[in-house]
Design a protein around this motif. Structure first.
Motif, mmCIF file in Angstrom:
data_model
loop_
_atom_site.group_PDB
_atom_site.id
_atom_site.type_symbol
_atom_site.label_atom_id
_atom_site.label_comp_id
_atom_site.label_asym_id
_atom_site.label_seq_id
_atom_site.Cartn_x
_atom_site.Cartn_y
_atom_site.Cartn_z
ATOM 1 N N MET A 1 -0.334 18.522 8.887
ATOM 2 C CA MET A 1 0.872 17.726 8.848
ATOM 3 C C MET A 1 0.868 16.889 7.567
ATOM 4 N N LYS A 2 2.038 16.715 7.001
ATOM 5 C CA LYS A 2 2.180 15.984 5.745
ATOM 6 C C LYS A 2 2.371 14.486 6.018
ATOM 7 N N TYR A 3 1.556 13.660 5.392
ATOM 8 C CA TYR A 3 1.637 12.205 5.525
ATOM 9 C C TYR A 3 1.969 11.609 4.162
ATOM 10 N N ALA A 4 3.197 11.799 3.740
ATOM 11 C CA ALA A 4 3.641 11.303 2.435
ATOM 12 C C ALA A 4 4.998 10.636 2.601
ATOM 13 N N ASP A 5 5.547 10.192 1.502
ATOM 14 C CA ASP A 5 6.885 9.599 1.461
ATOM 15 C C ASP A 5 6.981 8.245 2.146
ATOM 16 N N PHE A 6 5.884 7.547 2.299
ATOM 17 C CA PHE A 6 5.922 6.186 2.806
ATOM 18 C C PHE A 6 6.040 5.238 1.611
ATOM 19 N N THR A 7 6.779 4.168 1.761
ATOM 20 C CA THR A 7 6.963 3.237 0.638
ATOM 21 C C THR A 7 6.096 1.987 0.742
ATOM 22 N N THR A 8 5.542 1.711 1.927
ATOM 23 C CA THR A 8 4.797 0.458 2.104
ATOM 24 C C THR A 8 3.304 0.665 2.317
ATOM 25 N N PHE A 9 2.883 1.908 2.423
ATOM 26 C CA PHE A 9 1.458 2.225 2.547
ATOM 27 C C PHE A 9 1.229 3.674 2.156
ATOM 28 N N ALA A 10 -0.036 3.988 1.931
ATOM 29 C CA ALA A 10 -0.447 5.367 1.638
ATOM 30 C C ALA A 10 -1.351 5.832 2.771
ATOM 31 N N VAL A 11 -1.341 7.135 3.041
ATOM 32 C CA VAL A 11 -2.169 7.708 4.100
ATOM 33 C C VAL A 11 -3.052 8.785 3.488
ATOM 34 N N ARG A 12 -4.333 8.713 3.798
ATOM 35 C CA ARG A 12 -5.288 9.735 3.379
ATOM 36 C C ARG A 12 -6.013 10.229 4.618
ATOM 37 N N ILE A 13 -6.054 11.536 4.807
ATOM 38 C CA ILE A 13 -6.727 12.145 5.959
ATOM 39 C C ILE A 13 -8.007 12.806 5.477
ATOM 40 N N ASP A 14 -9.116 12.496 6.152
ATOM 41 C CA ASP A 14 -10.400 13.095 5.803
ATOM 42 C C ASP A 14 -11.256 13.156 7.066
ATOM 43 N N ASN A 15 -11.701 14.346 7.442
ATOM 44 C CA ASN A 15 -12.572 14.527 8.606
ATOM 45 C C ASN A 15 -11.998 13.910 9.880
ATOM 46 N N ALA A 16 -10.738 14.163 10.161
ATOM 47 C CA ALA A 16 -10.036 13.707 11.374
ATOM 48 C C ALA A 16 -9.801 12.194 11.408
ATOM 49 N N ILE A 17 -10.006 11.528 10.267
ATOM 50 C CA ILE A 17 -9.761 10.084 10.160
ATOM 51 C C ILE A 17 -8.607 9.857 9.201
ATOM 52 N N ALA A 18 -7.598 9.155 9.676
ATOM 53 C CA ALA A 18 -6.476 8.764 8.818
ATOM 54 C C ALA A 18 -6.727 7.338 8.347
ATOM 55 N N ARG A 19 -6.712 7.157 7.046
ATOM 56 C CA ARG A 19 -6.838 5.814 6.469
ATOM 57 C C ARG A 19 -5.465 5.420 5.937
ATOM 58 N N PHE B 1 -6.402 1.159 9.718
ATOM 59 C CA PHE B 1 -5.391 0.431 8.951
ATOM 60 C C PHE B 1 -6.116 -0.598 8.092
ATOM 61 N N GLN B 2 -5.822 -0.585 6.793
ATOM 62 C CA GLN B 2 -6.478 -1.487 5.856
ATOM 63 C C GLN B 2 -5.476 -1.895 4.784
ATOM 64 N N SER B 3 -5.877 -2.799 3.911
ATOM 65 C CA SER B 3 -4.978 -3.282 2.865
ATOM 66 C C SER B 3 -5.536 -2.978 1.486
ATOM 67 N N ALA B 4 -4.648 -2.692 0.564
ATOM 68 C CA ALA B 4 -5.053 -2.528 -0.839
ATOM 69 C C ALA B 4 -5.379 -3.887 -1.460
ATOM 70 N N ASN B 5 -4.883 -4.953 -0.858
ATOM 71 C CA ASN B 5 -5.123 -6.312 -1.349
ATOM 72 C C ASN B 5 -6.278 -6.923 -0.555
ATOM 73 N N PRO B 6 -7.434 -7.183 -1.186
ATOM 74 C CA PRO B 6 -8.585 -7.714 -0.447
ATOM 75 C C PRO B 6 -8.384 -9.149 0.047
ATOM 76 N N GLU B 7 -7.323 -9.801 -0.391
ATOM 77 C CA GLU B 7 -7.059 -11.185 0.029
ATOM 78 C C GLU B 7 -6.171 -11.262 1.265
ATOM 79 N N ILE B 8 -5.363 -10.211 1.511
ATOM 80 C CA ILE B 8 -4.378 -10.264 2.591
ATOM 81 C C ILE B 8 -4.295 -8.913 3.293
ATOM 82 N N PHE B 9 -4.516 -8.908 4.599
ATOM 83 C CA PHE B 9 -4.346 -7.686 5.405
ATOM 84 C C PHE B 9 -2.840 -7.428 5.553
ATOM 85 N N VAL B 10 -2.176 -8.162 6.396
ATOM 86 C CA VAL B 10 -0.715 -8.179 6.503
ATOM 87 C C VAL B 10 -0.342 -9.632 6.696
ATOM 88 N N ALA B 11 0.557 -10.126 5.863
ATOM 89 C CA ALA B 11 0.852 -11.559 5.867
ATOM 90 C C ALA B 11 1.597 -11.990 7.123
#
Length: 136
Positions: free
Chosen positions: A1-19, A56-66
Motif C-alpha cells: 500500500m502506498k503511504y504518500a501524499d501527506f502534507t503534515t507528516f511523512a510515513v516510512r514502512i520497514d519490517n512491518a513498522i510504520a514510522r 508516531f514521532q516528530s521531526a522537531n526534537p523540541e516539540i512532539f505535537v504542540a
C-alpha cells in the motif's frame, strides 16, 4: 500500500513498522490539514494487515505535537443538545479512529506535547517520552 501524499507528516514502512514523522510548521499544530492526513492514514492502516506497529514521532526534537488549532472551534454550535444527539468534533473523531487501529500504536515523545498533542498521545496504545534524542 502506498503511504504518500501527506502534507503534515511523512510515513516510512520497514519490517512491518510504520514510522510516522510529524513535520508541520514549526510546532506541529493539529489543525484541519493534520486531521485530514491522520484520517487518511487511519483509513489506509485499517486495511493494511502487513503493518503491525505504528510509531508516531516528530521531526522537531523540541516539540512532539504542540496543540490543536482552536480556529476550528468557532464552527462549533453553542446550542445545548441531548446526549444522544452530540456529534464529535473532527479532532475527537480522528483521535478515536487512531485509538481503534488494529496495529499497536506508539507515541515516541521528544520535547513538548501540549493540549491536542497530549490527546494524540493518549489515543495511542503506548507512550514513551525522553529528554533529548531517543533511539528506537
Amino acid at each position: 500500500m502506498k503511504y504518500a501524499d501527506f502534507t503534515t507528516f511523512a510515513v516510512r514502512i520497514d519490517n512491518a513498522i510504520a514510522r510516522v514523522t510529524f513535520d508541520h510548521g514549526p510546532v506541529n499544530i493539529q489543525g484541519l490539514p493534520m486531521l485530514a492526513d491522520l484520517d487518511m492514514l487511519a483509513q489506509k492502516l485499517e486495511a493494511d494487515r502487513s503493518v503491525k506497529v505504528v510509531v508516531f514521532q516528530s521531526a522537531n526534537p523540541e516539540i512532539f505535537v504542540a496543540h490543536a488549532d482552536t480556529e476550528f472551534l468557532k464552527d462549533m454550535s453553542g446550542t445545548a443538545v441531548a446526549r444522544d444527539e452530540v456529534q464529535l468534533l473532527d479532532l475527537q473523531r480522528v483521535l478515536q479512529r487512531i485509538s481503534k487501529l488494529p496495529q499497536a500504536t506508539i507515541a515516541k515523545i521528544e520535547g513538548f506535547a501540549r493540549g491536542g498533542g497530549h490527546e494524540f498521545a493518549l489515543a495511542c496504545d503506548m507512550r514513551f517520552a525522553a529528554r533529548g534524542k531517543a533511539k528506537f
